[in-house]
Design a protein around this motif. Structure first.
Motif, mmCIF file in Angstrom:
data_model
loop_
_atom_site.group_PDB
_atom_site.id
_atom_site.type_symbol
_atom_site.label_atom_id
_atom_site.label_comp_id
_atom_site.label_asym_id
_atom_site.label_seq_id
_atom_site.Cartn_x
_atom_site.Cartn_y
_atom_site.Cartn_z
ATOM 1 N N ASP B 12 0.733 -1.159 0.049
ATOM 2 C CA ASP B 12 -0.143 0.154 0.063
ATOM 3 C C ASP B 12 0.930 1.354 0.096
ATOM 4 N N MET B 13 1.915 0.937 0.852
ATOM 5 C CA MET B 13 2.575 2.265 0.915
ATOM 6 C C MET B 13 3.492 2.651 -0.398
ATOM 7 N N ASN B 14 3.802 1.544 -1.072
ATOM 8 C CA ASN B 14 4.669 1.914 -2.120
ATOM 9 C C ASN B 14 3.691 2.289 -3.242
ATOM 10 N N ARG B 15 2.350 1.942 -3.170
ATOM 11 C CA ARG B 15 1.281 2.391 -4.181
ATOM 12 C C ARG B 15 1.194 3.844 -3.944
ATOM 13 N N LEU B 16 1.119 4.025 -2.690
ATOM 14 C CA LEU B 16 0.624 5.579 -2.313
ATOM 15 C C LEU B 16 1.779 6.489 -2.753
ATOM 16 N N MET B 17 2.962 6.086 -2.692
ATOM 17 C CA MET B 17 4.325 6.756 -2.900
ATOM 18 C C MET B 17 4.433 6.954 -4.499
ATOM 19 N N ALA B 18 3.919 5.758 -5.065
ATOM 20 C CA ALA B 18 3.992 5.883 -6.681
ATOM 21 C C ALA B 18 2.800 6.845 -7.161
ATOM 22 N N LEU B 19 1.743 6.689 -6.318
ATOM 23 C CA LEU B 19 0.731 7.906 -6.669
ATOM 24 C C LEU B 19 1.339 9.227 -6.590
ATOM 25 N N LEU B 20 1.846 9.332 -5.335
ATOM 26 C CA LEU B 20 2.300 10.915 -4.929
ATOM 27 C C LEU B 20 3.525 11.396 -6.212
ATOM 28 N N PHE B 21 4.407 10.322 -6.480
ATOM 29 C CA PHE B 21 5.438 10.687 -7.506
ATOM 30 C C PHE B 21 4.919 10.963 -8.784
ATOM 31 N N HIS B 22 3.788 10.141 -9.149
ATOM 32 C CA HIS B 22 3.187 10.329 -10.345
ATOM 33 C C HIS B 22 2.159 11.774 -10.562
ATOM 34 N N GLN B 23 1.790 11.825 -9.322
ATOM 35 C CA GLN B 23 1.127 13.291 -9.324
ATOM 36 C C GLN B 23 1.968 14.360 -9.274
ATOM 37 N N GLY B 24 3.556 14.011 -9.089
ATOM 38 C CA GLY B 24 4.404 15.247 -8.993
ATOM 39 C C GLY B 24 4.338 15.612 -7.640
ATOM 40 N N VAL B 25 3.454 15.271 -6.508
ATOM 41 C CA VAL B 25 3.484 16.021 -5.388
ATOM 42 C C VAL B 25 4.869 15.762 -4.742
ATOM 43 N N VAL B 97 4.417 21.812 -3.810
ATOM 44 C CA VAL B 97 4.455 23.148 -3.071
ATOM 45 C C VAL B 97 5.482 23.935 -3.611
ATOM 46 N N ARG B 98 6.587 23.194 -4.119
ATOM 47 C CA ARG B 98 7.685 24.080 -4.296
ATOM 48 C C ARG B 98 7.400 24.721 -5.732
ATOM 49 N N THR B 99 6.646 23.974 -6.532
ATOM 50 C CA THR B 99 6.404 24.824 -7.892
ATOM 51 C C THR B 99 5.505 26.089 -7.513
ATOM 52 N N VAL B 100 4.340 25.729 -6.785
ATOM 53 C CA VAL B 100 3.421 27.023 -6.461
ATOM 54 C C VAL B 100 4.175 27.826 -5.719
ATOM 55 N N LEU B 119 -2.470 32.459 -5.324
ATOM 56 C CA LEU B 119 -1.502 31.495 -5.005
ATOM 57 C C LEU B 119 -1.383 30.937 -3.725
ATOM 58 N N LEU B 120 -1.644 32.012 -2.900
ATOM 59 C CA LEU B 120 -1.636 31.503 -1.177
ATOM 60 C C LEU B 120 -2.749 30.329 -1.323
ATOM 61 N N GLU B 121 -3.830 30.387 -1.763
ATOM 62 C CA GLU B 121 -4.795 29.486 -1.625
ATOM 63 C C GLU B 121 -4.529 28.082 -2.250
ATOM 64 N N VAL B 122 -3.834 28.271 -3.541
ATOM 65 C CA VAL B 122 -3.517 27.196 -4.015
ATOM 66 C C VAL B 122 -2.406 26.585 -3.378
ATOM 67 N N LEU B 123 -1.455 27.284 -2.906
ATOM 68 C CA LEU B 123 -0.420 26.685 -1.901
ATOM 69 C C LEU B 123 -1.120 26.089 -0.635
ATOM 70 N N GLU B 124 -1.980 26.711 0.025
ATOM 71 C CA GLU B 124 -2.560 26.194 1.273
ATOM 72 C C GLU B 124 -3.071 24.767 0.743
ATOM 73 N N HIS B 125 -3.923 24.711 -0.329
ATOM 74 C CA HIS B 125 -4.545 23.624 -0.817
ATOM 75 C C HIS B 125 -3.666 22.390 -1.198
ATOM 76 N N GLU B 126 -2.385 22.816 -1.745
ATOM 77 C CA GLU B 126 -1.251 21.797 -2.074
ATOM 78 C C GLU B 126 -0.633 21.351 -0.813
ATOM 79 N N TYR B 127 -0.511 22.289 0.218
ATOM 80 C CA TYR B 127 0.054 21.949 1.535
ATOM 81 C C TYR B 127 -0.812 21.031 2.272
ATOM 82 N N CYS B 128 -2.234 21.155 2.312
ATOM 83 C CA CYS B 128 -3.172 20.137 2.911
ATOM 84 C C CYS B 128 -2.856 19.019 2.363
#
Lengths: 1014, 157
Positions: B12-25, B97-100, B119-128
């Protein structure tokens, strides 16, 4: 009953006294008060009658003959008649009413008489019907009294009742008769009065009198209205001679105007125009308006709005014109000003939009630049991962084949990195952000290296040749990285499109006097001097390395003292020489030719355009982005040269570029011998097919599949690869990536072997092995010899500002174990550490405990003191952890000021410095540290209130030795911005290098390898 | 059963990580962070991340208050805050987060208030988003460690 008629008459008193054609419209243009109603008002007003000049005879004529005049007269007469008829009608009306009344009264009387005749008896002594009229005539009031009197009289008369009755009626009848007569009399009087009135009316006024009165009044009103209006009103006859003029601007007397034409009166601009205009109206017979600009000596420059209407005779012929002019000079001026303003506003608006567009474009460009920087970073970081992992793989145990594969992998990785940089370069050139760095380089070696690199990855059976003419200087100054880039691009292009035959480079000097060359030279001079300064700094640094090294090296021991002093001497001389350098410019013409498929003529124009290839077919067949030539052309042009192409289809193409390059001064060239020697040294071991001395190189085709076999061409290839690294060291200033690459290589070699001697031999073996056992031993020896030579060369190189320490460091490393012996001979050495180590022994009182600690730290050999200056907690944690894994201990401070304090407290071998920090940023801290290293004391700003001031002032009192020998601590900037500008900033502020954030194992390791001599 | 759970959790962890990487998070820097975790510092990643969250929350709060008033917005301060946030975000590999942050900084450099706010809103969203996902990840990690502990070191559980 007659009241309503009177009212009607009142309303009609003065419906309009003006000609019908004027008053015909619902909205009357002239409305005048009744004369006499408010006469005072006009009497108060003084009316200047002077301006109007009338030709009365003409007026009479006009009224008599012109249609308008006669109709006016007729109307006036008609009106007068109507008024009087009306009055007569009124009176007749009244008369009728009166006679009707009289008839009624008579009728009444008869009725009454009739009534009373038959009702006589009934009425005695009783109430009688009373007529209103009788009462009104006060007849009955008298009658009863009279009756009483009569009764008395009747009693008196005795014949009361009878007589009375008869008498009474008689009397009554008599009275009524009398009343009737009176009424008739009144009627007559009224009649008479009426007649009198009629007579009066008839005699009251004549129509002419009234007309003239009205006219006078209208005239007064006109004057009243017109007296201040800036108008001219006039009437001119058929010949356009003035008959009447009202002029608000009276300049001329009556006799000057009347009977004259405009042209006779005025002169100047506009007069002719107005005359023509009037004539036109006269001919056309319809009114018209026009604005005419006058410029006459009489009233100056004025603009008039002229209205001209024709006047017709009863027969319908035009007999003259009425004209009216109004001074509209101000309005016209205002209008013109408005127009001008409007125009200006429009222009302004256009400019604004233009500007907005520019701003927009600029913003876009900035964004694009930012994106590019981000992108390049994004692409680079995974790639560095790949390359880095490959490097790590290289440190593991691999067999020969695997290592060859890995080498190819690494060089490809570097190539991709280079490519990304190319794309970034292109956009930089286009956005004007590209800066050229002038460095000294050897064209021969550049050519050779480019060919070597090409040969290394050559998969075709092609002959690669290079020829450098004798007239090409040994060393020139230019942006060697870019020139290499251009050459590499052109060569790889040539190889790509060539299937058999040869590909080569011809380099020779041409005597081209370009007008722009001198300019560029001057402009480049400052940059050149700057780079010289940098080179000098490096050279002194190198020198310290070499000194240290030589002091430890037993083989060089004999020459040591002499060497080092000489070097010092040279360095000083060097500094003086800098002012006289870089005087000459040479134009280098470089031809890259091939025997390939060639370029069709129609494709030539678009050849240098971005993303364009000769045809879609080619793109499919050969791949590529189509960026290469565009980059080449832009770079060449940026350097002040030009790039051209000649080609014949199926026979081959030749790309030629001409570049201006500066030539360093003579003294620099005198070092040639050593260099050449060194080169031939390496060439002896390398490859006999490449004739370096003559400047010609030939790389024979490799046969496919022999890459890993042990035949001769393999040796050539591998060796060349090795020497290409050497070239990179020669050429670059210690900042290029190949540098770190080679140092990696060296380190990896070192790691592989525990023994220092085998470190060299092993490395050599790696390359020499394929030669076979006999050659191997020979190669080994030669190599070893070459190494030693190389080191010497390095020493001499340092005087040129060339950095050799990267390469030498491996040798130095190997000799590190000899340090103890080296230390004993190292008294004269100027290296700080050697000095310090010495001082520990001889001057223990002068040394602070930190130095001792540092010494022990040094003897440890693997652990260095590293300072991390960073304010971001996360970054600190990450960097700290990474360093720990890499086996280094680091101290952490949070800003520039703390970094300086830490430096005052103890010694560090390497500083990682964040650029953006509170209190004091990395740039400032670096400047202060550098100034300390140069001057030996801290700036007052940082020593204030500092406990450690004493230490630093101590070191100051140590004399010039201490100040001079103070080692330059490598400072590596950590920047979140990978744009070249900030890199340049870092270097300009005295930093040695920079790593872009986030820090990774790879870039940390690279830095450590590069800057820590381990 | 617990052993199996560990394997599943890891998947599961690997899947989640893969997702996060894939999404560019997240980017490879996060992997670097994970590489830093070893026996000597078993909770390194979660420690760093929790410090990151603590710091970032402060920064976000400051940014919010700095942008409260349109008239007197201190863009230099915003820039400093953003540099901080960007630095730490790139260090842990919080790529989005960095890109934002980058865009945000560009907006602040242009003194573009409305852009900043957006952008602050976007940033907060990304951060959350990052925070939730990482929390999820760490929870899994914790369970996994516990499960693994149960499997390999029964005495410890």
């Amino acid at each position: 009953m007659g009241g309503e008629f009177t009212e009607e008459a009142d309303m009609e008193v003065l419906p309009s006294m003006w000609p019908e054609d004027i008053g015909s419209e619902a909205r009357k243009q002239f409305n005048m008060e009744q004369p006499g109603a408010n006469r005072d008002m006009l009497e108060d007003v003084t009316i200047k009658e002077d301006p109007s000049v009338v030709d009365f005879k003409r007026l009479l004529e006009l009224t008599n003959y012109s249609e308008k005049g006669s109709s006016q007269l007729t109307y006036l007469v008609k009106h007068w008649e109507y008024r009087h008829t009306n009055a007569v009608r009124l009176l007749n009306e009244e008369l009728n009413i009166l006679s009707k009344q009289r008839q009624e009264v008579e009728l009444k009387k008869l009725e009454i008489l009739e009534e009373h005749r038959f009702e006589d008896d009934k009425h005695a002594g009783s109430k009688r019907p009373v007529s209103i009229l009788e009462e009104a005539c006060d007849v009955w009031g008298r009658v009863p009294r009279k009756r009483n009197d009569v009764a008395a009289y009747n009693r008196n008369l005795d014949i009361d009742a009878e007589y009375d009755t008869a008498m009474y009626w008689k009397q009554r009848a008599l009275q009524l008769e009398k009343m009737l007569q009176e009424t008739i009399k009144r009627e007559d009087a009224l009649m008479q009065k009426l007649l009198e009135n009629i007579k009066n009316l008839e005699t009251q006024s004549s129509p002419v009198e009234e007309l003239s009165q009205i006219l006078k009044r209208a005239d007064n009103f006109l004057h009243f209205i017109l007296q201040t209006a800036p108008v001219v009103i006039g009437h001119q006859d058929k010949e356009l001679r003035y008959r009447f003029i009202y002029n608000h601007f009276p300049r001329l007397e009556e006799e000057d105007i009347i009977g004259k034409t405009d042209e006779e009166i005025f002169s100047g601009a506009g007069v002719k125009e107005i005359q023509d205009f009037k004539r036109e109206v006269l001919e056309r017979g319809s009114p018209a308006k026009r604005e005419i600009k006058f410029d006459t000596p009489l009233f100056g420059s004025k603009t008039f709005l002229i209205y001209v209407e024709p006047v017709f005779s009863k027969a319908g012929d035009t007999i003259g014109v009425n004209y009216m002019g109004m001074d509209v000079t101000d309005q016209v001026a205002r209008r013109e000003r408005m127009a001008k303003l409007r125009e200006e506003i429009a222009v302004q608006k256009a400019k604004e939009t233009e500007l907005n567009k520019t701003i927009h474009i600029t913003e876009e460009t900035m964004r694009a630049k930012q994106m590019l920087a981000t992108m390049s970073h994004e692409i680079r970081s995974p790639l560095t991962g790949v390359v880095g992992m490959a490097e790590i793989l290289g440190t593991t145990k691999l067999d020969r084949e695997q290592r060859q594969l890995l080498d190819v992998m690494l060089s490809s990785g570097d190539l991709v990195l280079q490519l990304i940089n190319d794309i970034l370069d292109l956009s930089k050139v286009e956005s004007g952000a590209m800066k050229l760095e002038d460095t000294k380089f050897r064209p021969r070696e550049v050519v050779r290296h480019v060919l070597q690199t090409a040969a290394a990855s050559l998969k075709k059976e092609l002959m690669l040749e290079g020829h450098v003419a004798d007239d090409v200087p040994v060393e020139v100054i230019g942006d060697v990285l870019r020139i290499r880039q251009i050459l590499t691009n052109l060569i790889s292009n040539a190889i790509k499109f060539t299937h058999e035959g040869k590909v080569g480079i011809n380099l020779h000097a041409v005597s081209k006097q370009c007008p722009g060359c001198q300019e560029r030279h001057n402009q480049g001079l400052t940059a050149a001097l700057q780079s010289t300064r940098l080179a000098k700094e490096n050279s002194s640094e190198t020198q310290s390395y070499i000194d240290r090294e030589s002091s430890h090296c037993s083989t060089c021991q004999n020459n040591l003292d002499q060497n080092s002093t000489e070097k010092h001497h040279l360095t000083n001389e060097d500094t003086e020489k800098h002012n006289q350098q870089y005087e000459k410019i040479v134009w280098l013409r470089c031809e890259v030719y091939d025997t390939g498929i060639g370029i069709p003529e129609k494709a030539l124009p678009s050849l240098f355009k971005k993303y364009m290839q000769a045809s879609a077919d080619h793109a499919r067949k050969y791949g590529g982005t189509g960026l290469g030539l565009a980059i080449c052309k832009q770079l060449v042009e940026l350097m002040g040269g030009n790039l051209t192409v000649t080609s014949k289809e199926h026979c081959g193409s030749t790309f030629t570029f001409v570049l201006p390059c500066k030539v360093p001064s003579k003294r620099e060239n005198s070092d040639d011998h050593d260099e050449n020697e060194a080169i031939s040294d390496s060439e002896i071991t390398a490859d006999s097919s490449s004739d370096e001395i003559n400047g010609s190189f030939v790389f024979k085709p490799l046969t496919r599949g022999t890459l890993f076999s042990s035949d001769g061409s393999m040796v050539c290839k591998t060796k060349l690869f090795g020497s290409s690294m050497l070239d990179a060291l020669h050429i670059s200033n210690g900042l290029s990536e190949s540098d770190s690459y080679s140092s990696n290589d060296c380190t990896s070699r070192k790691r592989l072997s525990s023994d220092r001697v085998s470190a060299i031999s092993d490395a050599k073996k790696m390359q020499a092995e394929p030669k076979g056992p006999a050659q191997q031993s020979l190669g080994h020896n030669v190599n070893d010899f070459g190494r030693i030579n190389k080191r010497d060369e390095g020493c001499q190189d340092s005087t040129n500002g060339f950095v050799m320490h990267k390469f030498d460091s491996s040798i130095m490393d190997s000799s590190r174990t000899q340090r103890n012996t080296g230390l004993q001979q190292g008294k004269m050495a100027s290296s700080e550490r050697a000095n310090m180590a010495e001082s520990v022994k001889s001057l223990p009182t002068c040394q602070s405990p930190t130095h001792e600690k540092e010494d022990t730290c040094m003897s440890d050999g693997s652990s260095f003191k590293i300072l991390l200056v960073e304010d971001n907690k996360i970054n600190v944690m990450v960097a700290q952890s990474m360093m720990r894994q890499l086996g280094h201990r680091i101290d952490v401070v949070n800003n520039g000021l703390e970094a300086i304090r830490a430096l005052q407290r103890s010694h560090y071998d390497l500083i990682f410095m964040d650029v953006c920090m509170p209190v004091m940023d990395g740039m400032q801290a670096t400047r202060l540290i550098r100034s300390f290293e140069e001057n030996g004391y801290w700036d007052a700003s940082v020593t204030n209130g500092n406990d450690h001031t004493m230490t630093s002032s101590d070191s100051l009192t140590h004399g010039p030795d201490a100040g001079q020998s103070r080692k330059r601590i490598p400072i590596i900037a950590m920047t979140a911005n990978s744009l070249a500008e900030s890199a340049a900033d870092c270097l300009a502020n005295g930093m040695d290098s920079f790593v872009s954030k986030p820090v990774t194992f790879q870039n940390l390791k690279q830095c450590l390898k590069q800057y820590l001599p381990c | 059963m617990l052993g199996l759970g560990a394997a599943r959790l890891e998947a599961d962890m690997n899947r989640l990580m893969a997702l996060l990487f894939h999404q560019g998070v997240l980017d490879e820097q996060f992997m670097q962070l994970q590489q830093l975790q070893d026996e000597s510092s078993p909770n390194f990643v979660s420690e760093v991340i929790s410090i990151y969250f603590r710091e970032s929350e402060k920064l976000l709060k400051n940014l919010r208050s700095l942008l409260a008033d349109r008239e007197c917005t201190d863009y230099t301060k915003i820039g400093i805050h953003l540099n901080q946030l960007m630095g730490s975000s790139s260090s842990i590999g919080a790529k989005r987060v960095r890109t934002v942050c980058l865009a945000f900084r560009a907006a602040s450099e242009h003194s573009n208030w409305s852009g900043c706010l957006r952008l602050l809103e976007v940033l907060e969203h990304e951060y959350c988003y990052l925070k939730t996902k990482l929390h999820e990840l760490f929870q899994m990690e914790q369970h996994r460690v516990m499960a693994a502990g149960a499997r390999y070191h029964p005495a410890l559980s």
